[in-house]
Design a protein around this motif. Sequence first.
Motif, PDB file in Angstrom:
ATOM      1  N   SER A   1       0.553  -1.193   0.112  1.00  0.00           N
ATOM      2  CA  SER A   1       0.251  -0.220  -0.254  1.00  0.00           C
ATOM      3  C   SER A   1       1.018   1.510  -0.013  1.00  0.00           C
ATOM      4  CB  SER A   1      -0.638  -0.206   1.297  1.00  0.00           C
ATOM      5  OG  SER A   1      -1.600   1.445   1.668  1.00  0.00           O
TER       6      SER A   1
ATOM      7  N   THR B   1       0.049   4.708   0.414  1.00  0.00           N
ATOM      8  CA  THR B   1      -0.666   5.086   1.217  1.00  0.00           C
ATOM      9  C   THR B   1       0.407   4.790   2.892  1.00  0.00           C
ATOM     10  OG1 THR B   1      -2.766   4.486   1.836  1.00  0.00           O
ATOM     11  CG2 THR B   1      -2.473   6.637   0.867  1.00  0.00           C
ATOM     12  N   LEU B   2       0.303   3.442   3.178  1.00  0.00           N
ATOM     13  CA  LEU B   2       0.618   2.605   4.502  1.00  0.00           C
ATOM     14  C   LEU B   2       2.072   2.882   4.410  1.00  0.00           C
ATOM     15  CD1 LEU B   2      -1.196  -0.322   5.292  1.00  0.00           C
ATOM     16  CD2 LEU B   2      -1.714   2.353   5.805  1.00  0.00           C
TER      17      LEU B   2
ATOM     18  N   ALA C   1       0.267  12.011   5.227  1.00  0.00           N
ATOM     19  CA  ALA C   1       0.329  10.960   3.570  1.00  0.00           C
ATOM     20  C   ALA C   1      -1.045  10.260   4.357  1.00  0.00           C
ATOM     21  CB  ALA C   1       1.728   9.990   4.304  1.00  0.00           C
TER      22      ALA C   1
ATOM     23  N   GLY D   1      -4.829   8.223   5.781  1.00  0.00           N
ATOM     24  CA  GLY D   1      -6.043   9.084   5.679  1.00  0.00           C
ATOM     25  C   GLY D   1      -6.990   7.897   7.459  1.00  0.00           C
TER      26      GLY D   1
ATOM     27  N   LYS E   1     -10.965  -3.678   4.464  1.00  0.00           N
ATOM     28  CA  LYS E   1      -9.945  -3.924   3.364  1.00  0.00           C
ATOM     29  C   LYS E   1     -10.053  -4.987   3.593  1.00  0.00           C
ATOM     30  CE  LYS E   1      -5.713  -1.597   2.615  1.00  0.00           C
ATOM     31  NZ  LYS E   1      -4.162  -0.631   3.518  1.00  0.00           N
TER      32      LYS E   1
ATOM     33  N   TRP F   1      -8.690   5.212  -4.797  1.00  0.00           N
ATOM     34  CA  TRP F   1      -7.773   4.424  -3.719  1.00  0.00           C
ATOM     35  C   TRP F   1      -6.634   3.346  -4.764  1.00  0.00           C
ATOM     36  CZ3 TRP F   1      -8.671   0.788   0.511  1.00  0.00           C
ATOM     37  CH2 TRP F   1      -8.041   0.296   1.320  1.00  0.00           C
TER      38      TRP F   1
ATOM     39  N   ASN G   1     -12.194   9.188  -1.779  1.00  0.00           N
ATOM     40  CA  ASN G   1     -10.972   8.774  -0.718  1.00  0.00           C
ATOM     41  C   ASN G   1     -10.058   8.784  -2.698  1.00  0.00           C
ATOM     42  OD1 ASN G   1      -8.005   8.654  -0.195  1.00  0.00           O
ATOM     43  ND2 ASN G   1      -8.321   6.774   1.103  1.00  0.00           N
TER      44      ASN G   1
ATOM     45  N   TYR H   1     -16.309   6.533   4.608  1.00  0.00           N
ATOM     46  CA  TYR H   1     -16.677   7.585   4.501  1.00  0.00           C
ATOM     47  C   TYR H   1     -18.086   7.673   4.971  1.00  0.00           C
ATOM     48  CZ  TYR H   1     -11.823   7.615   3.631  1.00  0.00           C
ATOM     49  OH  TYR H   1     -10.418   6.887   3.809  1.00  0.00           O
TER      50      TYR H   1
ATOM     51  N   LYS I   1     -12.620   4.788  10.345  1.00  0.00           N
ATOM     52  CA  LYS I   1     -12.399   5.571  10.253  1.00  0.00           C
ATOM     53  C   LYS I   1     -13.929   6.509  11.042  1.00  0.00           C
ATOM     54  CE  LYS I   1      -9.714   5.076   6.077  1.00  0.00           C
ATOM     55  NZ  LYS I   1      -8.791   5.298   6.459  1.00  0.00           N
TER      56      LYS I   1
ATOM     57  N   TYR J   1      -9.911  13.990   2.621  1.00  0.00           N
ATOM     58  CA  TYR J   1      -8.832  14.247   2.198  1.00  0.00           C
ATOM     59  C   TYR J   1      -9.322  15.695   1.335  1.00  0.00           C
ATOM     60  CZ  TYR J   1      -8.831   9.832   3.507  1.00  0.00           C
ATOM     61  OH  TYR J   1      -8.238   8.553   4.035  1.00  0.00           O
TER      62      TYR J   1
ATOM     63  N   ARG K   1      -2.567  13.685  -2.524  1.00  0.00           N
ATOM     64  CA  ARG K   1      -4.025  14.200  -1.899  1.00  0.00           C
ATOM     65  C   ARG K   1      -2.998  14.628  -0.412  1.00  0.00           C
ATOM     66  NH1 ARG K   1      -6.189   8.658   0.947  1.00  0.00           N
ATOM     67  NH2 ARG K   1      -4.195   8.999   1.904  1.00  0.00           N
TER      68      ARG K   1
HETATM   69  N1  GLU Z   1      -7.748   4.808   3.556  1.00  0.00           N
HETATM   70  C1  GLU Z   1      -6.599   5.162   4.198  1.00  0.00           C
HETATM   71  C2  GLU Z   1      -5.547   5.628   2.918  1.00  0.00           C
HETATM   72  O1  GLU Z   1      -6.083   6.017   2.791  1.00  0.00           O
HETATM   73  C3  GLU Z   1      -5.086   4.372   5.340  1.00  0.00           C
HETATM   74  C4  GLU Z   1      -4.118   3.615   4.475  1.00  0.00           C
HETATM   75  C5  GLU Z   1      -4.246   2.401   3.963  1.00  0.00           C
HETATM   76  O2  GLU Z   1      -5.013   1.692   3.850  1.00  0.00           O
HETATM   77  O3  GLU Z   1      -4.222   1.991   2.425  1.00  0.00           O
HETATM   78  O4  GLU Z   1      -4.524   6.439   3.090  1.00  0.00           O
END
Ligand code: GLU
Length: 390
Positions: A13, A15-16, A36, A38, A100, A124, A172, A203, A235, A320, A362
């Motif tokens: 991921s 974002t992670l 960075a 969410g 997820k 996303w 997102n 959301y 969330k 976001y 973002r």
């Molecule tokens: N959904 C959140 C984000 O987009 C958490 C990160 C993720 O699960 O990828 O930042």
Amino acid sequence: MRLSPRAAGLSGSITLTLAARARALAAAGRDVVSMAVGEPDFDAPPLVRAAAHAAIDSGEVRYTPAAGLPALRAALAAMLTERRGVATTPDRVVVTHSGKHALSHALLALVEPGDEVLLLLPAWSSYDELVRFAGGVVRQVAPRADAGPDFAALHAALSPRTRGIVLNTPSNPSGYVWGEAELRELMRIARERDLWVISDEIYARLVYGAARHVSPASLDDDARDRVVIVDGASKAYAMTGYRMGFLAGPAHIAKAVGEMQSQVSGCPNFVSQQAYLAGLVNDPPEMEAMRQAFDARRVRLYTGLRALGLDLVEPLGAFYAFPDVARFTDERGVIGLCEDALEQEALALVPGTAFGMEGHVRLSYALAEDRIDEALRRFGRVLARGRATT
Ligand code: GLU
């Protein structure tokens, strides 16, 4: 040992990964502003935490049914019926380890190799990866200028191999909230082409101003039977670390996902299920307080970004903003701009490429207002340097 093509084709991921990079910089002593990931900066409501403690002390921390505690499935069904207008019985619900997890299991239950799945940009990043992980082929659909659905582009993306659509409202990363007429049009196309729709509603409770969240499954019986809702506690309840999600859809899909879960991971965590149940049943007032705090942060960030001369549509949901920064980038595109922001200003952002759109970044506003102000100052300097070099 050789990796299977399935595993080799999957990347982590974005974002992670970026959030971990920001944490590492902070651990090394930099004053990082991380926009960075969410993730709410609040703690879960007190009664949710109390329920988790009580669950640990109950002497009953054991396996639950693979599809989740019956009381939690019933509470989720009641919530969908009463608050979202989606008539739901508990046999249509599966409790999962996260939103997820609900999403990946829904795709594994629905996608056959070679099936085409439409992703409505900006989308996303995990949707793309998980559709391909399930053996599907992604077809991206560009949005309108205001980030809403472009139905001409959607029609152009349809083919005889199209099987489904992944929808995310509020979105997102754009914060766009679909209106009922748009959802009706989407479901009309889905019915005409016999497509399934996965509706990511994580959301749903985080909408602002005049925006209202509408679930496509609430429109009519046909829609309810071709939509799989995925959602969770992370969330709106600020329960990211509890790992609680759910899926709701036709009973045969829920049954298949429950069985999949019983083989893949077993039942969801007992303690987290009790905590989520307490949150659902009591609807603690902190949830509305958190929504209002997000709203104030949203206005602050949106106003600040406009003052920096950026072009963006007001986000009305999620947490976001997704401005167009193309004219501030060089040949490295937005990835270069995000790298500069992190290296030079210790400001963590996510490049729009992670959501299928070059030229955008973002920014998550799930952080305190003084940090948003600091982020805006840093971002302003990044853009000024970008402008200077172009
Ligand atoms: N959904 C959140 C984000 O987009 C958490 C990160 C993720 O699960 O990828 O930042």
